[in-house]
Design a protein around this motif. Structure first.
Motif, mmCIF file in Angstrom:
data_model
loop_
_atom_site.group_PDB
_atom_site.id
_atom_site.type_symbol
_atom_site.label_atom_id
_atom_site.label_comp_id
_atom_site.label_asym_id
_atom_site.label_seq_id
_atom_site.Cartn_x
_atom_site.Cartn_y
_atom_site.Cartn_z
ATOM 1 N N PHE A 1 -56.667 -35.275 9.996
ATOM 2 C CA PHE A 1 -56.427 -36.516 9.247
ATOM 3 C C PHE A 1 -54.989 -36.983 9.475
ATOM 4 O O PHE A 1 -54.735 -38.167 9.710
ATOM 5 C CB PHE A 1 -56.690 -36.267 7.760
ATOM 6 N N ALA A 2 -54.057 -36.035 9.441
ATOM 7 C CA ALA A 2 -52.648 -36.389 9.642
ATOM 8 C C ALA A 2 -52.447 -36.986 11.028
ATOM 9 O O ALA A 2 -51.741 -37.983 11.176
ATOM 10 C CB ALA A 2 -51.771 -35.157 9.456
ATOM 11 N N GLN B 1 -57.663 -30.992 7.734
ATOM 12 C CA GLN B 1 -56.563 -31.688 7.053
ATOM 13 C C GLN B 1 -55.554 -32.203 8.065
ATOM 14 O O GLN B 1 -55.085 -33.324 7.976
ATOM 15 C CB GLN B 1 -55.828 -30.744 6.078
ATOM 16 N N ASN B 2 -55.222 -31.349 9.037
ATOM 17 C CA ASN B 2 -54.225 -31.761 10.017
ATOM 18 C C ASN B 2 -54.759 -32.855 10.922
ATOM 19 O O ASN B 2 -54.011 -33.689 11.410
ATOM 20 C CB ASN B 2 -53.792 -30.568 10.859
ATOM 21 N N LEU C 1 -53.536 -40.597 11.285
ATOM 22 C CA LEU C 1 -52.569 -41.491 10.647
ATOM 23 C C LEU C 1 -51.326 -41.648 11.524
ATOM 24 O O LEU C 1 -50.798 -42.750 11.692
ATOM 25 C CB LEU C 1 -52.193 -40.943 9.271
#
Lengths: 168, 497
Positions: free
Chosen positions: B207-208, B204-205, B211
């Protein structure tokens, strides 16, 4: 997770900020937009206060509400062409804009909820001015000084742009 | 206080520039007759002092100003490059030989030039997101004013406004990305961020971070005019006074690349086994590869149909940003060295081409390529110099432009077969680029002029600068091993270890 008083305050400030920001963009008259901006700035100041950033909240009120906004209002009201201007705020290219905005919203929402953010140790709210002063004269000395050069250049630039006649 | 005393000796070029800036402002305020000449002299002296001081810094790589900046060989290299570019602009592009600036007050121009240079230096050695953002905004805001310097002109004003609007959006995206990065890592310091990312990330991180990398790249892309953050570039280059265009096309772009190198090499990767490792398996290289391919293709294809020389060179500068980014994508020592060499070459070839455009405008009052017809008969020397600059921009040996292209392509090819397609796209783009540069030459040499024009007279000073810049495109080849050694010695980036 239960609803606390601070959540309520947050929601109130957030509603003020977002609601008035919508008015800023949609209002037909520039003067309405400028007045709505007052509440946006106020809401943001409230959010800062809620985060324990008392100094920034006060600066937000003093500089944005007390300075920039008043200047903006003077500018709008003293300029007849702007004051009477009927803004063309019709919606153009609605579909692509909506798709982009919705896509961005989904991506940012997923990002906000899925990411594990770093959470610092909590602390009781206390005055931050003292600490900010020390940081400006210590760790952040260089950005602080560089910002003063930026202000000087901004002054020179503003003077240059508004001066009317060419000179040799 | 000890921190300040420790940092000051590594900060001398910036101090020289600040002192010159303040003196220029004071001299201009006195209103004395000689203030224009004096401000130009002070600017040249300040820049020359800063250049000498940048080259003289041989200290060990270390953080300065409590981690806000770093002093390292790479920083010194970029400082010398950036100050050198400003110096050439201040001396070669005068108010006398620019028809647009002629007769305007010079004090502000020189003060602004010094301020952008100072901000460029801060940007090139930023080590903290707060400093990085401030320096980038300083470069931008000062550039906006410089673009509007030609006040009576609608195009100049429109260009400045467009620049402001695009700048606000891109730096807004960048600062949003920075706030997310701070939220994720709890720090604004690049070494700390790198250390955090290296410790491993959940999916998840990760992906951050992708971005965030994209959002922050919006700021760098705006400075370097990379697609899709390039829309301001042709209009601003066309509307701005030509000396300002020449300056913007080299100095802030080079500063943008230096911070890109620092952020992606020093922040999102670490010096590991295979020269550089990706921090936390964030494979940002494909992202930059995509942007780089788009940048060179859009720049070259759009340049094909341009008839305004300033617009043509604007699209050409977008295309060159794409080639320079190949050095970042390669993520290796050779890639970083290729980027540095490319930028060195780019400064001399692009400033040369813009100087010719300025002089032709001064003489004939036109930026239209069609009006360049028959220039070879009226000004053979100028045409010859322009041929050198254009061949260098094409990447034809034995000119420095070729060396730049050679190094970036080599750095990409040596990364292995998965990069070969990328290298091929770059080569195809270089071929497209050759077409429109050759079109300029064809117009100058072969085409017949529509109307008879008066003889082309060049002042000695301009002739000398044209000759010097043309020589700078050839002579470095004679002592190439030294240039290469300088770039190689400048490779070490302070990595916060």
């Amino acid at each position: 997770m239960h609803f606390t008083a601070s959540d309520g305050v947050f929601l109130a400030f957030a509603a003020i900020t977002v609601g008035s920001a919508v008015v800023v963009t949609l209002a037909r008259s520039l003067i309405y937009s400028a007045f709505a901006l007052l509440f946006t700035f106020f809401g943001v100041a409230g959010l800062y206060l809620l985060l324990g950033a008392d100094f920034i909240a006060a600066s937000q009120l003093l500089i944005y509400v007390g300075g920039i906004l008043v200047l903006l209002l003077f500018g709008v009201m003293l300029t007849h062409k702007l004051y009477d201007l009927d803004l063309k705020s019709e919606v153009t290219q609605f579909a692509p804009a909506a798709i982009v905005a919705a896509g961005l919203f989904v991506v940012l929402a997923v990002l906000g909820f899925r990411t594990t953010w770093k959470i610092g140790p909590g602390r009781a709210p206390s005055a931050t001015t003292d600490e900010i002063g020390h940081l400006f004269m210590g760790q952040y000395l260089l950005p602080f000084e560089a910002a003063s050069v930026l202000l000087l250049v901004a002054l020179i630039g503003a003077a240059m742009i508004v001066r009317r006649k060419k000179e040799a | 206080m000890p921190e300040v005393l420790k940092s000051l000796p590594r900060f001398l070029p910036e101090i020289a520039l600040t002192a010159a800036l303040l003196l220029v402002v004071l001299v201009d305020a006195t209103g004395i007759k000689a203030r224009n000449a004096l401000s130009r002299l002070l600017t040249a002296l300040g820049l020359a002092a800063a250049l000498a001081l940048s080259l003289a810094d041989h200290g060990v790589p270390s953080e300065t100003w409590s981690g806000m900046l770093v002093a390292d060989p790479m920083g010194s290299f970029f400082k010398a490059l950036l100050v050198g570019a400003s110096l050439v602009v201040a001396l070669a592009f005068t108010f006398r030989n620019s028809a647009e600036l002629h007769g305007l007050g010079q004090g502000e121009f020189h003060a602004l030039l010094l301020a952008v240079t100072l901000s460029n230096l801060l940007l090139a050695s930023a080590n903290d997101l707060a400093m990085l953002y401030l320096a980038l905004e300083m470069v931008s805001i000062t550039s906006y004013v410089m673009v509007a310097y030609f006040k009576g002109d609608r195009m100049s004003n429109e260009a400045s406004l467009k620049y402001v609007l695009f700048g606000a959006v891109s730096t807004g995206a960048m600062v949003y990305g920075m706030s997310l990065l701070y939220g994720l890592t709890g720090s604004t310091s690049l070494p700390t961020i790198r250390a955090f990312l290296s410790e491993g990330l959940t999916d998840q991180n990760r992906f951050a971070v992708y971005l965030i990398a994209l959002l922050i790249f919006a700021g760098f892309g705006f400075k370097t005019a990379a697609v899709p953050f390039h829309f301001w570039c042709p209009d601003v280059y066309q509307g701005a006074p030509t000396p300002v265009t020449a300056f913007l096309s080299v100095a802030p772009k080079a500063a943008g690349f230096s911070i890109m190198l620092r952020f992606f090499f020093g922040g999102l990767s670490s010096h590991g086994a295979t020269p550089w490792d990706l921090s936390g398996l964030i494979d940002w290289t494909w992202l930059l590869m995509l942007i780089s391919v788009l940048t060179m293709t859009v720049g070259n294809v759009a340049a094909l149909t341009q008839t305004n020389m300033k617009r043509l060179l604007a699209y050409s500068s977008i295309a060159h940003a794409g080639y320079v980014m190949m050095g970042v994508v390669a993520l290796s020592e050779n890639g970083a060295r290729a980027l540095m060499i490319y930028l060195l070459a780019y400064v001399v070839m692009n400033l040369g081409a813009f100087l010719v455009v300025t002089l032709v405008h001064k003489q004939d009052g036109t930026f239209d390529l069609r009006d360049y017809a028959g220039l070879s008969k009226r000004a053979p020397g100028l045409t010859f110099a322009m041929a050198i600059f254009l061949f260098s921009l094409m990447g034809i040996p034995p000119l420095v432009g070729f060396m730049g292209k050679f190094y970036v392509f080599a750095a990409v090819i040596e990364r292995g077969p998965s990069y070969w397609a990328y290298g091929t796209i770059g080569a195809v783009n270089a071929a497209i680029g050759a077409y429109y540069y050759a079109r300029v030459l064809k117009t100058m040499i072969i085409d017949e002029p529509h109307v008879e024009k008066p003889a082309f007279r060049l002042p000695t000073a301009d002739l000398a600068w044209i000759a010097a810049l043309a020589a700078a495109n050839i002579l470095p080849l004679l002592f190439w091993s030294r240039v290469e050694a300088w770039a190689r010695a400048s490779l070490s980036i302070y990595a916060g270890l």
